[in-house]
Design a protein around this motif. Structure first.
Motif, PDB file in Angstrom:
ATOM      1  N   ARG A 263      38.285  39.230  34.714  1.00 45.80           N
ATOM      2  CA  ARG A 263      39.672  38.752  34.685  1.00 45.80           C
ATOM      3  C   ARG A 263      40.644  39.893  34.391  1.00 45.80           C
ATOM      4  O   ARG A 263      41.723  39.955  34.998  1.00 45.80           O
ATOM      5  N   TYR A 264      40.265  40.765  33.481  1.00 48.14           N
ATOM      6  CA  TYR A 264      41.142  41.884  33.145  1.00 48.14           C
ATOM      7  C   TYR A 264      41.267  42.846  34.319  1.00 48.14           C
ATOM      8  O   TYR A 264      42.356  43.366  34.617  1.00 48.14           O
ATOM      9  N   PHE A 265      40.154  43.075  35.003  1.00 46.76           N
ATOM     10  CA  PHE A 265      40.155  43.940  36.191  1.00 46.76           C
ATOM     11  C   PHE A 265      41.048  43.332  37.274  1.00 46.76           C
ATOM     12  O   PHE A 265      41.870  44.021  37.895  1.00 46.76           O
ATOM     13  N   HIS A 270      44.503  43.494  40.949  1.00 45.75           N
ATOM     14  CA  HIS A 270      44.727  42.417  41.918  1.00 45.75           C
ATOM     15  C   HIS A 270      43.543  42.225  42.864  1.00 45.75           C
ATOM     16  O   HIS A 270      43.714  41.870  44.033  1.00 45.75           O
ATOM     17  N   MET A 271      42.374  42.482  42.349  1.00 46.82           N
ATOM     18  CA  MET A 271      41.144  42.219  43.099  1.00 46.82           C
ATOM     19  C   MET A 271      39.983  42.173  42.116  1.00 46.82           C
ATOM     20  O   MET A 271      40.055  42.726  41.015  1.00 46.82           O
ATOM     21  N   ALA A 272      38.926  41.511  42.526  1.00 43.61           N
ATOM     22  CA  ALA A 272      37.741  41.428  41.673  1.00 43.61           C
ATOM     23  C   ALA A 272      36.996  42.760  41.668  1.00 43.61           C
ATOM     24  O   ALA A 272      37.124  43.552  42.616  1.00 43.61           O
TER      25      ALA A 272
END
Length: 283
Positions: A263-265, A270-272
């Protein structure tokens, strides 16, 4: 308002006639957590010296014919017979310590320590309140040798306030903070460990609130955000240079769990993490 104080001979005197270089008269702590303000108006001051250390919140002082609001970390020194006009307000959740003392060598002592100005920024070192509390304890219990120990503790307090004042001057003069740089180095070396803001504040020697304020001023972000940014940079390196799965990268880089890491990444890039890795493979 809660006040805890102690006196040399169990009464508030300011005219001890003794030929000593240093003598503590009284010491105390005042906290505001009710609905009562405190106001002091001594137009003729006192016969002794007084130090006030603002540990929390702020105080309102009338200095040089104008009101000055002083924040936590400030120390005020009153000379004998100097006008004392100040107030603390319960809505500002203030807490302060005070010390009354005299002696035949006090002016020289304060000048040598660099505390001969009325208002001094002494910062929020966590051991300063403990020194006040030690003096209060000695004056309250009055065990064998308390007079000598109290006077030694009073002088120690003055010199430790002087030390902290010098640190503040150094920080303000050139913008470089050696102690904060050591904190940053610790973060970069131990980013994969369980680092907390509270731990770093203790290492820095201040309260957590003050540390966050100082850290943010120095780096432009909070300690937690800085730690996570360091971890994130290392995670990016592992995503590009290893085949570690997301769970292992999360653990190796010190994140709480894989979900928090992902989630933080995602929030920052703005991407997994997996998509980031796949893009690097294509490139």
């Amino acid at each position: 308002m809660l006040q805890f104080s102690a006196y040399l001979y169990d009464e508030d005197l300011d005219n001890y006639n003794v030929n000593l270089p240093f003598l503590v008269h009284s010491c105390g702590r005042v906290s505001f957590n009710g609905n009562k303000n405190m106001s002091i108006n001594r137009l003729y001051g006192r016969k002794d010296f007084q130090i006030i250390y603002i540990h929390q919140g702020k105080g309102h002082f009338f200095l040089n014919n104008q009101e000055v609001i002083l924040n936590e970390g400030c120390t005020i020194v009153y000379q004998p017979f100097e006008i004392q006009q100040y107030s603390f307000r319960y809505l500002e959740n203030a807490q302060f310590y005070w010390l009354h003392f005299s002696g035949n060598d006090i002016p020289n002592l304060l000048e040598e320590a660099g505390l001969d100005q009325q208002v001094i920024n002494t910062g929020m070192a966590s051991y300063i309140p403990a020194l006040f509390e030690g003096i209060i304890r000695e004056l309250s219990m009055k065990q064998a040798g308390y007079l000598q120990i109290t006077n030694l503790k009073g002088q120690e307090l003055i010199w430790m306030l002087a030390r902290e004042a010098q640190k503040q001057k150094h920080r303000n003069r050139n913008g470089y903070n050696e102690e904060m740089e050591e904190i940053l180095e610790t973060i970069h070396l131990k980013y994969n460990q369980d680092l907390t803001t509270e731990q770093l504040a203790r290492t820095y020697g201040t309260s957590t609130g003050w540390f966050i304020k100082e850290f943010s001023k120095y780096t432009g972000c909070t300690p937690k955000k800085y730690i996570n940014e360091v971890r994130l940079n290392h995670a990016k390196e592992l995503l590009s240079s290893t085949n570690y799965n997301i769970s292992k990268i999360s653990t190796v880089c010190g994140f709480e769990n894989p979900l928090y890491f992902s989630r933080y990444f995602q929030k920052n890039y703005h991407m997994a993490p997996t998509k980031y890795r796949n893009i690097l493979k294509i490139i």
